[in-house]
Design an enzyme around this catalytic site. Structure first.
Site, short mmCIF file in Angstrom:
data_model
loop_
_atom_site.label_atom_id
_atom_site.label_comp_id
_atom_site.label_asym_id
_atom_site.label_seq_id
_atom_site.Cartn_x
_atom_site.Cartn_y
_atom_site.Cartn_z
N ASP A 445 0.83 -1.20 0.00
CA ASP A 445 0.00 0.00 0.00
C ASP A 445 0.87 1.25 0.00
OD1 ASP A 445 -2.35 1.46 0.11
OD2 ASP A 445 -3.20 0.25 1.72
N ASP A 509 -10.86 1.86 -3.16
CA ASP A 509 -11.32 1.53 -1.81
C ASP A 509 -12.84 1.50 -1.75
OD1 ASP A 509 -8.90 1.18 -0.68
OD2 ASP A 509 -8.81 3.10 0.36
C1 GLA Z 1 -5.74 1.83 2.21
C2 GLA Z 1 -6.10 0.70 1.28
C3 GLA Z 1 -7.16 -0.16 1.93
C4 GLA Z 1 -6.66 -0.70 3.25
C5 GLA Z 1 -6.22 0.44 4.14
C6 GLA Z 1 -5.53 -0.05 5.38
O1 GLA Z 1 -6.80 2.72 2.37
O2 GLA Z 1 -6.49 1.19 0.04
O3 GLA Z 1 -7.51 -1.22 1.08
O4 GLA Z 1 -5.60 -1.58 3.02
O5 GLA Z 1 -5.33 1.32 3.47
O6 GLA Z 1 -5.11 0.95 6.20
#
Ligand code: GLA
Length: 707
Positions: A445, A509
């Site tokens: 990430d 997300d």
């Molecule tokens: C980001 C990612 C999510 C998740 C969160 C965790 O927002 O896009 O899918 O992994 O971080 O903190």
């Protein structure tokens, strides 16, 4: 005297003039047959109007202000004393060519600069990849401000499609008439971004999925970028793409070179859909691309299931449920490492949290793998929370300017990977976990933008991006069985270069099926479905609060690389049985979904959106048909398919996914009541098939099988 070099791809031809000045694309479009390139160049030779320069500077691959090109210069920079700011290049030696490759070599002895340009277009491909390498052959430092590549476009390319977006709304399409002036898309976020994606399609007015000439461009780069589409006052159009460099970011010492990102371009005379399929084919031809014999594993991801509330017995039960419904990989998302109880602390401390995991991760990993699932783990390696052991011990490892208060994003700072000590720290921690535990997958990430990224006193996004690629390369070499997913607050880092190192992109997300339908359609402009992470979330979407039944959520996620991101421990027995059926069907159709040609249908009906995959031999297809809003008319328009074999006959049925609520009005269409209808591909494309009356925010899958 200039000469001409020609490259033929499967369906495209590029003609480049060179010799008298910098190499310049003369023609780039539909494949030409036996035409003499000299005749083409002569036919396109331009007259001189009154009131201008006596010579017209070409749209060179590297455009030159010094030659009188008044658009965006392809090369910008100067020496300490201000010299070499408007260089002019000549061919230094004849180009070199090999099968599908062409290389030009140019020099400016006054400015003390040299460049070489690499073009790559194998005769059985449609995507042209181009990059330029600049070398400082002078005896003082050269401060580079831009190194970008340009392609002329014919005048009929007068409409542009590019993408804006934001968190949870990636790949939002934007159509613009391209009359005069420039459209400039600059990204300064340190990742390919949600809002300034480095991709642009230009085409004939009104081009759609199946009609019109379309030229597509994408800069394969995960840092900052700049795309320009300009129409000059002399009528010429060009497209320029390159990295966006901050002042002082690249300083070339004598003898030192720098190389631009690859600019990918492709052309089709048969609409946007063909251009996308050409980009997909390019990605699919890469080594290590997932293939039917290495199918994409269905994922259960813990993020929206438990967030930071990691509790081993609960996670084990969740893994049990994941196995029951047929998931093949269990990804432990954020929350597992030292003091990571929320997003204020812990990033950088990549060791297992002792309070949540008193016996380490081993018991959970053993449990997951014992169930036959692969174990995946979340990292955000480029980041550090100020509240972390790492930051307290090494505040100097931050990619920021210590002379100012630093701007936080999600309570975190960026770690400077171009600092070798910071790099080694990150490498060692990930490497040790991958070496110690049975981990087959990493969700990588990156959740904040660069602000004042300073490395060694200079702007450092480029150095960071290169260090990141190096880190991926080393980890991949040492752990070749581990698949890495690229995530950046959803789809904030989606580009061809990140895909050299990673095997999946988390598209957004937003797990709301309604938003997803549109996001995924935008995503598919560049990337094939098997690279698109698509998860079934809970009934009530966590990012929009909309409620959708499983039938809708399942149908949308079905079309990508399927996952579940829902606390199955709170699901009813019936719901879990439905998820199991969804997963079973996805696996059944996975070779088609992940190996077929992606086709987006045009709609004249604002309430529906449809896309699908057609088997390469056109014997089978699946289309998702989504009602995205209420409609003005009470009965939807017939759905006209595309890309089928007109001469074959197809049996059309509904592929019933579980969990669908709602009815089909008073009566379903006749063919649905009959169970199926068989029609020629031609009729399906020109007459179409009547969908039922459906609620807004619901979807159906159409399954077409050649008989
Ligand atoms: C980001 C990612 C999510 C998740 C969160 C965790 O927002 O896009 O899918 O992994 O971080 O903190």
């Amino acid at each position: 005297m200039s000469s001409l070099a020609v490259m033929h791809g499967r369906t495209t031809t590029v003609i480049i003039s060179h010799g008298s000045g910098p190499p310049a694309v003369v023609y780039w479009g539909r494949r030409l047959g036996d035409d003499d390139p000299a005749a083409i160049a002569s036919a396109l030779g331009r007259p001189r109007p009154h009131g201008g320069l006596d010579v017209e500077a070409p749209v060179a691959l590297v455009t030159e202000l010094g030659s009188g090109f008044f658009g965006s210069p392809g090369l910008k920079g100067s020496r300490n004393d201000g010299a070499a700011w408007a260089p002019r290049f000549v061919e230094q030696r004849p180009p070199e060519s090999a099968d599908g490759e062409l290389h030009f070599f140019c020099t400016d002895t006054v400015a003390g600069l040299e460049y070489s340009i690499d073009l790559w277009l194998p005769s059985d491909r449609d995507v042209l990849a181009t990059r330029v390498t600049l070398t400082n052959i002078g005896d003082s430092a050269y401060h580079l401000g831009r190194l970008a590549l340009s392609f002329p476009l014919p005048t009929q390319a007068n409409e542009i499609l590019d993408f804006t977006g934001r968190w949870c709304d990636e790949f939002h399409p934007r159509r613009t008439a391209w009359d005069t002036g420039a459209i400039i898309n600059e990204n300064r976020r340190g990742r390919s971004s949600h809002d300034h994606v480095a991709v642009l399609f230009a085409g004939t007015a009104g081009f759609d999925e199946n009609h019109g000439e379309v030229w597509g461009f994408h800069l394969g780069w995960s840092g900052n970028s700049r795309i320009v589409a300009e129409r000059l006052s002399d009528g010429r159009r060009y497209l320029q793409g390159g990295e966006l460099l901050f002042a002082g970011e690249v300083v070339l010492e004598p003898g030192v070179s720098t190389v631009s990102p690859w600019l990918y371009s492709t052309y089709a005379s048969t609409g946007l859909g063909s251009v996308s399929r050409r980009f997909h084919d390019y990605l699919r031809s890469r080594e290590g691309h997932p293939t039917p014999d290495r199918p994409r594993k269905v994922i259960l991801n813990t993020w929206e299931a438990v967030y930071f509330n990691h509790d081993v017995p609960t996670l084990m039960k969740l893994a049990d449920r994941a196995a029951e419904v047929g998931a093949e990989r269990f990804v432990l998302d954020d929350g597992w490492f030292h003091r990571r109880d929320d997003d204020h602390a812990g990033l950088g401390d990549w060791w297992v949290d002792e309070a949540k995991y008193p016996d380490g991760l081993e018991p959970l990993v053993d449990h997951v793998t014992g169930l036959g699932l692969e174990f995946g783990l979340w990292f955000e390696p480029e980041m550090v929370n100020p509240d972390s052991e790492l930051y307290r011990n090494h505040p100097e490892w931050v990619l920021g300017d210590a002379n100012y208060p630093m701007v936080l994003g999600r309570h975190q700072l960026v770690l400077n990977l171009a600092n070798q000590d910071a790099y080694d720290y990150v490498f060692e921690h990930i490497d040790s976990l991958l070496g110690r535990l049975d981990i087959g997958y990493v969700k990588w990430d990156m959740n904040r933008d660069h602000v004042q990224p300073v490395h060694n006193g200079r702007a450092g996004t480029r150095a960071q991006t290169l260090a990141l690629y190096r880190l991926f390369k080393e980890l991949n070499a040492k752990h070749p069985h581990v698949e890495i997913e690229s995530c950046s607050s959803g789809g904030g880092r989606a580009d061809f270069e990140i895909l050299r190192h990673t095997k999946r992109i988390w598209a957004s997300d937003c797990n709301d099926a309604l938003e997803r339908q549109r996001i995924q359609r935008g995503f598919s402009m560049l990337f094939p479905p098997e690279l698109m992470g698509a998860h079934v979330g809970p009934h009530v979407s966590h990012t929009t609060r909309r409620t959708h039944d499983l039938g809708f959520r399942g149908a949308i996620a079905f079309m990508g690389h399927l996952g579940i991101e829902w606390n199955l421990l709170t699901a009813t027995d019936e719901e879990r049985a439905q998820v199991k059926e969804l997963v079973r069907l996805h696996k059944q159709f996975r070779p088609l979904l992940h190996g077929g040609d992606m086709v987006r249908l045009d709609s004249h009906d604002e309430a529906s959106m449809s896309q699908g995959v057609v088997a390469r031999d056109k014997t089978e297809a699946i289309f998702v048909y989504a009602r995205i809003q209420t409609a003005r008319s009470s009965i939807p328009d017939p759905l006209r398919f595309a890309y089928l074999d007109p001469t074959r006959r197809y049996r059309c049925e509904i592929l019933a996914l579980p969990g669908r609520s709602g009815d089909f009005g008073q009566t379903a269409p006749h063919w649905m009541n009959e169970g199926s209808v068989t029609m020629s591909g031609q009729a399906l494309m020109s007459v179409g098939l009547q969908p039922p009356v459906m609620d807004p925010e619901s979807a159906l899958l159409f399954h077409l099988t050649a008989v």
